[in-house]
Structure formats: C-alpha cells, structure tokens
Design an enzyme around this catalytic site. Sequence first.
Site, PDB file in Angstrom:
ATOM      1  N   ASP A   1      36.673  43.253  32.487  1.00 13.42           N
ATOM      2  CA  ASP A   1      35.256  43.110  32.820  1.00 13.42           C
ATOM      3  C   ASP A   1      34.718  44.196  33.745  1.00 13.42           C
ATOM      4  OD1 ASP A   1      36.574  42.459  35.121  1.00 13.42           O
ATOM      5  OD2 ASP A   1      35.723  40.446  35.345  1.00 13.42           O
TER       6      ASP A   1
ATOM      7  N   HIS B   1      38.646  43.753  36.563  1.00 13.17           N
ATOM      8  CA  HIS B   1      39.954  43.128  36.398  1.00 13.17           C
ATOM      9  C   HIS B   1      40.622  43.549  35.093  1.00 13.17           C
ATOM     10  CE1 HIS B   1      37.202  40.404  38.681  1.00 13.17           C
ATOM     11  NE2 HIS B   1      38.185  40.528  39.556  1.00 13.17           N
TER      12      HIS B   1
ATOM     13  N   SER C   1      41.147  38.491  43.586  1.00 14.44           N
ATOM     14  CA  SER C   1      40.896  38.112  42.193  1.00 14.44           C
ATOM     15  C   SER C   1      42.013  38.523  41.244  1.00 14.44           C
ATOM     16  CB  SER C   1      39.577  38.721  41.705  1.00 14.44           C
ATOM     17  OG  SER C   1      39.596  40.129  41.850  1.00 14.44           O
TER      18      SER C   1
END
Length: 544
Positions: free
Chosen positions: A508, A511, A199
């Site tokens: 969040d 990240h 991610s």
Amino acid sequence: MLFCNIIGYISLLRSYFVFPTSYLSLPLTLLHLEHNCCYNNMKLNTESRLMTLWVVVSVALCFNIRNSVSASKQCHFPVIFNFGDSNSDTGGLSAAFGQPGPPQGESYFHHPAGRYCDGRLIVDFIGPTLCSLLHTLFLPLTLLNLEPSCCYNNMKLNTEGSLMTLCVVVSVALCFNIRNSVSASKQCHFPVIFNFGDSNSDTGGLSAAFGQAGPPHGESYFHHPAGRYCDGRLVVDFIAKKLGLPYLNAFLDSVGSNYSHGANFATAGSTIRPQNTTLHQTGGFSPFSLDVQFNQFSDFQRRTQFFRNKGGVYKTLLPKAEDFSQALYTFDIGQNDLTSGYFHNMSTDQVKAYVPDVLAQFKNVIKYVYNHGGRSFWVHNTGPVGCLPYIMDLHPVKPSLVDKAGCATPYNEVAKSFNRELKEVVVKLRKELPMAAITYVDVYAVKYSLISHPKKHGFEEPLRACCGHGGKYNYNLHTGCGAKIKIRGKEILVGKPCKDPSVWVNWDGVHYTEAANKWVLEQIVDGAFSDPPIPLNMACHKHL
C-alpha cells in the site's frame, strides 16, 4: 590436531544417528591416535564444521563400508555367486593350477589363501546387507525418484566401482541429514511470543483502538480485514507459524482473543520515542510508543497471573507464569522514529543526531523486559526506508541521489546508520544482561536485496504500491489503499489492489505484501542474516 578433530567428530556423530557405533569404526591405528584424544570440549559451532564432519564421515564409511549393516532392514542372502577375474578370485586359479606361494595372504590369513593379495579382496568384504545401509542413513529416496524397495532387490555389489558409488550415495545422505540432526538437539522451546513494534508487526492493535483497517486489507489470506496493514500475513505471523504457535492476538483486541501462546503489543504508527503529534495529523503517529507497549506488557504479566489463578476459562486463555521466562521476545520498531523527522522537515543530519536518544530508550525497554524475566530476544533492524513509495512520493530527492534500485539514497543512509548504532547497543546489552540471548537480525539487507533484484527472487514490481491510486508509485496520501470517492452520489473504489499481489513487493505504499513478508522470513529463519548466526528456533542460545 586436524586428525584429532576428525576422530572427535566421528565420535559425536555416533550420538546423533541411530546406527551402531561399529558402523563408524575408523581404524585409528592407521592414524596412530588414541581413542580419547579428542572427546573433550568438542563443539559443532559452524556450518563449516558440519561440512567437515560430512566429509570425514564419508571417508570413514568408505574405509568401513564392509562392516555396515542395518539390523532393521537386513536382507537375507543365503548364498553369493560371484563371477570375475583375479580381483575377486578366492582360490579358483590356485585350485586348478597350483597355490600362489608366500607372502600372498600374510596380512590377514598369515599364509597363502588362494588370493593374489596380501589379505582379503573386495568380494570378501561384500556382505549380504550392504544395501540396508541406505535405510540406516535415512536417505530421502523420493529425491531420487526411487521407491525404497528398489535397493533391496537383486542388488549385487561385486566391484570396486559399486563400493565407491555406495560411498558417494552415503555421503549425500549425510549431507541431507547431519545438519538437521545436530540442530534438533539444540532447538529451543518457546511456549509463547511477546512482540513489540509498529505496523510491520501489528496484528490488530491499532484497529482495535481506532477502527479496523478496511478492505482490501487481508484479502489474500484471511479474505477479510484482519487488523493488519497488508493483503495477508506479516513476518511476525510467519515467525509464529515457524515455531508451531498460533498467530498472535493484539493486546488491545479483547474480542475473541487467546493469549495462552503470547500477545502482540505492536501498533501501526508506533515509535520508540514518544511523539508530540496526534494520530490523524499528517505525519501523525501512534500514541502507543515502545515505553507504553512495555507498560502494557508489565500490566499484562501481573494481571494474567491473578486471573489465571482463578482457574476455569482463564487457564485456557492466559499464559503460565513460567512462560514469561521461556518466551521469545521479538522487536521490530524504529522505522517511524526516522520518518517522523522527515515529516517535521528535518534534514537527514538532524535525524541522525537524535538516533542515540531513540536507541537509549530502546535499550531501557530491553532491560525492563529482562528484569521481568525475559531471556530470549529477536531484534530486527530497520528496513530500507528510502525504498518505500510513500517516502519517495512525499519527500522526493534529486535524481542524482536515487540509486540503481530506484531508492532514495539519503534516507537509506540514515537507516543504515541507525542499524549500525542499534547493533552497537545490542552488543552492550549482551554484556550488561549476562543471562540474555539477544539475536540481531539484518532485515535491511534482506529487504534491499528483494527490492534491488526482484525478478531474481520471483517478484515483478519492487517500488510501486500494489494497492493505491495514481502517481509514479501508485501512492496518494489522500487516496490510499481501499479509498472510495463519490461520483453522482455513488461510491466508487479508486484505491484498488493489483490483480496478483504475490508478485509485488509493496502492498500500500508503506507496507510489504504477504508474499514479500513470507520471502523475508524464509531468508532470516535459518540465521543467515543474524548476529550471532543463530536460527530462529535456537534463539534461546547466546551462541551455538
């Protein structure tokens, strides 16, 4: 040998700058050296040598400034009127009161010439075009808040002090320009980027496969969700931008994608080693592990050439065959391999124990890409996992195990151990893949510096999530960023973003924010955290 290097450096400078070689005609007779003593195998491999070159050239210019002329900006002074004393008297006193006798003038005129000197004076060396030297060296005058024309009007360099001032200015000009001039000759051309990761570099892969990451993701830059688990852009986006390429489309995202500049095989939740969990389990991870990403790449390479050969629109949307050997291959993966162990209630020692197997699989994939033509690799190590809100919230440690930055020391120690072993793997790969240029990038050091000294770098909040709900770290596994709850039949947004993500490090809980990502790229782009210390735009080289 030092003098030998000096002359060689000056010789090299002649090829990097546009001014005539006569500008740097250092009197070699002063050093009793032959011209050809140092022209063989001269390499400018380090910044220290560049700085040495700067200093040496400054000295050379101070020796030779009398000869410096810029043909393109040469001023036309039809006459010079000088006022002074014996420092610039070329015969006035002699004419009035009698010629100074020998040995005055012997070094140059070989007889008395009205000067109280063995030869020429400063005024003799002052030419009508000294000021134009500044233009030759491309001094950024805007840094001095000067108009370029300011140097060309009514400038009179009539004293030794003025000459030395000019030397200093020229030195500054070289300091600004010499590094860029040397670098330009070694810059790589990367027509495409192929990225593998999780991610931290997923630009839409997981969203294409399992549904778009919803608002407020993407709000800071794209102003709508854009497949990234971030308020804006990721480090890989800034890498592409720095190399003059468009942002990478995810391989899995077939709608509106253009792969002529590369493809992104990363997906959020990916690991190096395949996991035995489903995505939606607690601690579940992406099914697109690194080996799957390589298989996708291999298929992509084969099929793109089949379709590109058909011509038409395919030629504009797909990479050329030769692009695969000229590409930059970027890797940012491994973090989830560590955290997966914690979600399975493993101890840090147990996680460390399986790292060699994880890295063996990573090594295999690098070799596979190499065998498919890959030559330039840019490998990020893993970041400080123990500083991520979701890890600290879900896997808390004793207060005694929290460091001064507020991070969980045991998890960061595992990350650092992983990075040490990753670096060892990279060293072995360099030996096994002789044509590969593999750059190891220490993003751990960069990210930890940002988190441990946020205010120093322009940030305010290092450990709490900008977008989330509740708890010490503004993170809740079940009520994450963008989450809504129903109250009396009405949906209420509770996973709200902070007012100004640009001063938050974490987005969040998992990240980084776009601002943090951009800052990270700015630290690593010049090679300061790379091994070898190679800038991004020179990553096709094994060394400089």
